[in-house]
Design a protein around this motif. Structure first.
Motif, PDB file in Angstrom:
ATOM      1  N   UNK A   1      45.656  54.590  43.090  1.00  9.63           N
ATOM      2  CA  UNK A   1      46.775  55.092  42.290  1.00  9.63           C
ATOM      3  C   UNK A   1      47.636  53.908  41.867  1.00  9.63           C
ATOM      4  N   UNK A   2      47.851  53.776  40.556  1.00  9.12           N
ATOM      5  CA  UNK A   2      48.693  52.707  40.007  1.00  9.12           C
ATOM      6  C   UNK A   2      50.012  53.327  39.574  1.00  9.12           C
ATOM      7  N   UNK A   3      51.111  52.706  39.976  1.00  8.90           N
ATOM      8  CA  UNK A   3      52.441  53.199  39.609  1.00  8.90           C
ATOM      9  C   UNK A   3      53.288  52.016  39.155  1.00  8.90           C
ATOM     10  N   UNK A   4      53.817  52.103  37.923  1.00 13.06           N
ATOM     11  CA  UNK A   4      54.674  51.050  37.389  1.00 13.06           C
ATOM     12  C   UNK A   4      56.092  51.592  37.259  1.00 13.06           C
ATOM     13  N   UNK A   5      56.993  50.794  36.707  1.00  8.02           N
ATOM     14  CA  UNK A   5      58.403  51.184  36.612  1.00  8.02           C
ATOM     15  C   UNK A   5      58.571  52.446  35.773  1.00  8.02           C
ATOM     16  N   UNK A   6      59.541  53.294  36.122  1.00  9.64           N
ATOM     17  CA  UNK A   6      59.808  54.494  35.327  1.00  9.64           C
ATOM     18  C   UNK A   6      60.092  54.131  33.875  1.00  9.64           C
ATOM     19  N   UNK A   7      59.651  54.978  32.962  1.00 13.41           N
ATOM     20  CA  UNK A   7      59.863  54.725  31.544  1.00 13.41           C
ATOM     21  C   UNK A   7      58.825  53.826  30.915  1.00 13.41           C
ATOM     22  N   UNK A   8      57.889  53.318  31.713  1.00  8.40           N
ATOM     23  CA  UNK A   8      56.819  52.469  31.183  1.00  8.40           C
ATOM     24  C   UNK A   8      55.493  53.219  31.188  1.00  8.40           C
ATOM     25  N   UNK A   9      54.539  52.713  30.408  1.00  9.12           N
ATOM     26  CA  UNK A   9      53.173  53.228  30.433  1.00  9.12           C
ATOM     27  C   UNK A   9      52.264  52.142  30.994  1.00  9.12           C
ATOM     28  N   UNK A  10      51.033  52.522  31.357  1.00  6.13           N
ATOM     29  CA  UNK A  10      50.090  51.581  31.966  1.00  6.13           C
ATOM     30  C   UNK A  10      48.971  51.274  30.982  1.00  6.13           C
ATOM     31  N   UNK A  11      48.693  49.998  30.791  1.00  5.70           N
ATOM     32  CA  UNK A  11      47.587  49.542  29.956  1.00  5.70           C
ATOM     33  C   UNK A  11      46.526  48.973  30.892  1.00  5.70           C
ATOM     34  N   UNK A  12      45.375  49.631  30.953  1.00  3.50           N
ATOM     35  CA  UNK A  12      44.289  49.247  31.860  1.00  3.50           C
ATOM     36  C   UNK A  12      43.169  48.612  31.058  1.00  3.50           C
ATOM     37  N   UNK A  13      42.785  47.390  31.430  1.00  4.05           N
ATOM     38  CA  UNK A  13      41.755  46.649  30.704  1.00  4.05           C
ATOM     39  C   UNK A  13      40.660  46.220  31.673  1.00  4.05           C
ATOM     40  N   UNK A  14      39.439  46.706  31.478  1.00  2.23           N
ATOM     41  CA  UNK A  14      38.310  46.345  32.333  1.00  2.23           C
ATOM     42  C   UNK A  14      37.786  44.960  31.945  1.00  2.23           C
ATOM     43  N   UNK A  15      37.678  44.067  32.939  1.00  2.00           N
ATOM     44  CA  UNK A  15      37.170  42.721  32.704  1.00  2.00           C
ATOM     45  C   UNK A  15      35.719  42.566  33.143  1.00  2.00           C
ATOM     46  N   UNK A  16      35.247  43.431  34.011  1.00  2.24           N
ATOM     47  CA  UNK A  16      33.857  43.366  34.471  1.00  2.24           C
ATOM     48  C   UNK A  16      33.402  44.777  34.816  1.00  2.24           C
TER      49      UNK A  16
ATOM     50  N   UNK B   1      35.017  58.374  31.703  1.00  2.87           N
ATOM     51  CA  UNK B   1      34.096  58.250  32.835  1.00  2.87           C
ATOM     52  C   UNK B   1      33.060  57.198  32.435  1.00  2.87           C
ATOM     53  N   UNK B   2      32.862  56.164  33.278  1.00  2.15           N
ATOM     54  CA  UNK B   2      32.123  54.988  32.853  1.00  2.15           C
ATOM     55  C   UNK B   2      31.088  54.577  33.899  1.00  2.15           C
ATOM     56  N   UNK B   3      30.006  53.961  33.413  1.00  4.44           N
ATOM     57  CA  UNK B   3      28.977  53.393  34.280  1.00  4.44           C
ATOM     58  C   UNK B   3      28.218  52.354  33.463  1.00  4.44           C
ATOM     59  N   UNK B   4      27.157  51.779  34.051  1.00  8.00           N
ATOM     60  CA  UNK B   4      26.381  50.777  33.332  1.00  8.00           C
ATOM     61  C   UNK B   4      27.064  49.423  33.313  1.00  8.00           C
ATOM     62  N   UNK B   5      26.777  48.634  32.286  1.00 13.49           N
ATOM     63  CA  UNK B   5      27.306  47.269  32.204  1.00 13.49           C
ATOM     64  C   UNK B   5      28.159  47.022  30.969  1.00 13.49           C
ATOM     65  N   UNK B   6      28.410  48.064  30.165  1.00  8.39           N
ATOM     66  CA  UNK B   6      29.239  47.903  28.964  1.00  8.39           C
ATOM     67  C   UNK B   6      30.685  48.244  29.304  1.00  8.39           C
ATOM     68  N   UNK B   7      31.571  47.282  29.091  1.00  8.79           N
ATOM     69  CA  UNK B   7      32.985  47.512  29.409  1.00  8.79           C
ATOM     70  C   UNK B   7      33.615  48.485  28.422  1.00  8.79           C
ATOM     71  N   UNK B   8      34.373  49.466  28.900  1.00  9.31           N
ATOM     72  CA  UNK B   8      35.111  50.330  27.975  1.00  9.31           C
ATOM     73  C   UNK B   8      36.299  49.585  27.378  1.00  9.31           C
ATOM     74  N   UNK B   9      36.842  50.144  26.324  1.00  5.32           N
ATOM     75  CA  UNK B   9      38.046  49.571  25.746  1.00  5.32           C
ATOM     76  C   UNK B   9      39.257  49.835  26.626  1.00  5.32           C
ATOM     77  N   UNK B  10      40.388  49.260  26.242  1.00  5.50           N
ATOM     78  CA  UNK B  10      41.613  49.435  27.019  1.00  5.50           C
ATOM     79  C   UNK B  10      42.021  50.909  27.044  1.00  5.50           C
ATOM     80  N   UNK B  11      42.529  51.360  28.189  1.00  3.20           N
ATOM     81  CA  UNK B  11      43.010  52.720  28.353  1.00  3.20           C
ATOM     82  C   UNK B  11      44.522  52.681  28.547  1.00  3.20           C
ATOM     83  N   UNK B  12      45.223  53.618  27.931  1.00  2.00           N
ATOM     84  CA  UNK B  12      46.687  53.621  27.957  1.00  2.00           C
ATOM     85  C   UNK B  12      47.172  54.980  28.445  1.00  2.00           C
ATOM     86  N   UNK B  13      48.000  54.983  29.485  1.00  2.00           N
ATOM     87  CA  UNK B  13      48.542  56.233  30.012  1.00  2.00           C
ATOM     88  C   UNK B  13      49.714  56.698  29.158  1.00  2.00           C
ATOM     89  N   UNK B  14      50.132  57.938  29.357  1.00  2.00           N
ATOM     90  CA  UNK B  14      51.337  58.429  28.683  1.00  2.00           C
ATOM     91  C   UNK B  14      52.547  58.392  29.605  1.00  2.00           C
TER      92      UNK B  14
END
Length: 425
Positions: free
Chosen positions: A60-75, A104-117
């Motif tokens: 579970x990732x939690x950042x400061x209130x009022x912010x959104x989370x940008x998740x970027x897969x590197x590997x 939902x992801x698997x294999x070796x191809x990295x997904x693009x960045x995901x952004x929470x609301x």
């Protein structure tokens, strides 16, 4: 794909203060945990060593209130499967699996960045008892919501006609890291026709990075998705099943493009009378005959000629083995929905060939989108089970042609099709 050991060397200075380490040189990644702070990283257990079998880990990732989370897969290195049935990583837009699943992801191809609301994000990884890879490594950062970042877009559209566009259109490319949602609402007896006049969105075979998704109704339900679009070819006209359409645009953190300009038109359904507006009695003493409302104007004929394939006789051709080899996908499944425009949602029973067919997991079911290219040819029925096969279009939809080989599904077909999967075409 980057070397995972080299990635660790680059990322070591930025490790979160709560992360355990070995000899202060190499991080130790546990199975799950609580991650806080406005930036950090998350990785599969024991990364970059192979992840263990038969595990389910949650972060579970939690950042400061009022912010959104940008998740970027590197590997990304998990057991491959066309629909990620075995080892996989799922990301949820909140702090529980009941929240909207972003992918939902698997294999070796990295997904693009995901952004929470919101300011929380849940990552879950599951592995079975068989083969494994090195797992995944992802970075997360806190960002401003689109409205606070001066990139506000989207909204509710209720006028009979209108248009909407991506931010910065047409002066320059749309910005990175935004999500826009337009909700078009007509009256109950009306429908919506959506047309993309200009279209330029970062291209990808599966539209994993930047994309436009259109849904019937007012919610982002996978079973109601009309299509997912990217590239520089505008989608064809989209007609709603009911009186609502939802249009979502997402851009990741890298490449951008010109964007799009879309128009919509609300139209009257055939055979539905429009109730006249209530009138206020005139203040004069003159008696007037009641006004008879005009009958609704019939919709204009489209006038589009049938494509050549639709002028052929409707009927399957060839044999089961010959069509099996010639088809991009072969599945058996149940038709969940079927729109007048030929958009079909199928709940898959068995997959014999997947090819580039796009699928999604929703409520424990594996769903796929199909398109009956020629109306009622073949005449599929909602609630019926079929064995279907054919080509796949650039959007990952299966195409059902008048000559496509299809069968009413029977359990005994499974043995025959399983044998065909083991034969060389």
């Amino acid at each position: 794909m980057e070397n995972p050991l080299l990635l660790l060397c680059v990322l070591l200075p930025a490790l979160a203060s709560g992360q355990q380490s070995v000899n202060s040189t190499r991080p130790l990644f546990p199975c799950g945990g609580q991650l806080t702070g406005d930036q950090g990283h998350v990785a599969s257990e024991s990364f970059p060593a192979p992840y263990p079998p038969n595990k389910k880990c949650s972060w579970t990732i939690r950042v400061s209130p009022g912010r959104v989370i940008i998740l970027s897969f590197r590997h990304m290195d998990l057991e491959s499967d066309p629909i990620c049935r075995y080892d996989h990583v799922s990301v949820y837009n909140g702090d529980s699996p009941s929240a909207e699943r972003l992918g939902r992801f698997c294999g070796t191809i990295r997904p693009g960045a995901l952004i929470s609301t919101g300011n929380t994000l849940l990552i879950q990884m599951e592995s079975d008892e068989d083969s494994a890879g090195r797992g995944f490594l992802a970075l997360y950062t806190a960002g401003l919501p689109p409205a606070q970042g001066n990139q506000f877009c989207g909204g509710k559209l209720v006028k009979p006609q209108g248009s909407f566009k991506t931010p910065n259109w047409p002066e320059k490319a749309y910005p990175t890291g935004i999500t826009c949602t337009w909700h078009i609402v007509a009256r109950p007896h009306e429908y919506i026709e959506l047309q993309f006049e200009k279209f330029g969105v970062e291209g990808d075979t599966y539209c994993r990075y930047d994309y436009v998704a259109v849904f019937n109704g007012g919610r982002k339900e996978e079973g109601q998705r009309v299509g997912k679009f990217c590239g520089d070819t505008p989608p064809g006209a989209i007609v709603s099943e009911g009186n609502e359409l939802l249009v979502q645009f997402v851009s990741d953190l890298s490449v951008t493009a010109d964007g799009f300009l879309a128009t919509y038109d609300v139209k009257q359904r055939k055979g539905v009378a429009v109730q006249p507006e209530p009138t206020i009695a005139p203040t004069t003493t003159t008696t007037r005959a009641p006004r008879v409302p005009r009958p609704p104007r019939p919709p204009r004929p489209q006038g589009r000629p049938l494509p050549p394939i639709c002028q052929t006789k409707c009927g399957r051709k060839g044999t089961l083995p010959s069509n099996f080899c010639a088809s991009d996908f072969v599945i058996s499944g149940k038709v969940l929905s079927l729109s007048p425009q030929g958009q079909v949602t199928v709940s898959i029973i068995h997959t014999y060939k997947a090819g580039n067919l796009a699928t999604r997991e929703v409520g424990g079911e594996t769903l796929a989108k199909m398109l009956v290219v020629c109306r009622r040819c073949p005449n599929l029925r909602k609630g019926t089970r079929y064995t279907l096969m054919g080509p796949v279009d650039p959007q990952g939809r299966g195409r059902i042609l008048p000559t496509s080989f299809f069968l009413i599904y029977k359990p005994q077909q499974h043995q025959v099709l399983t044998k065909l999967t083991k034969r060389r075409c």
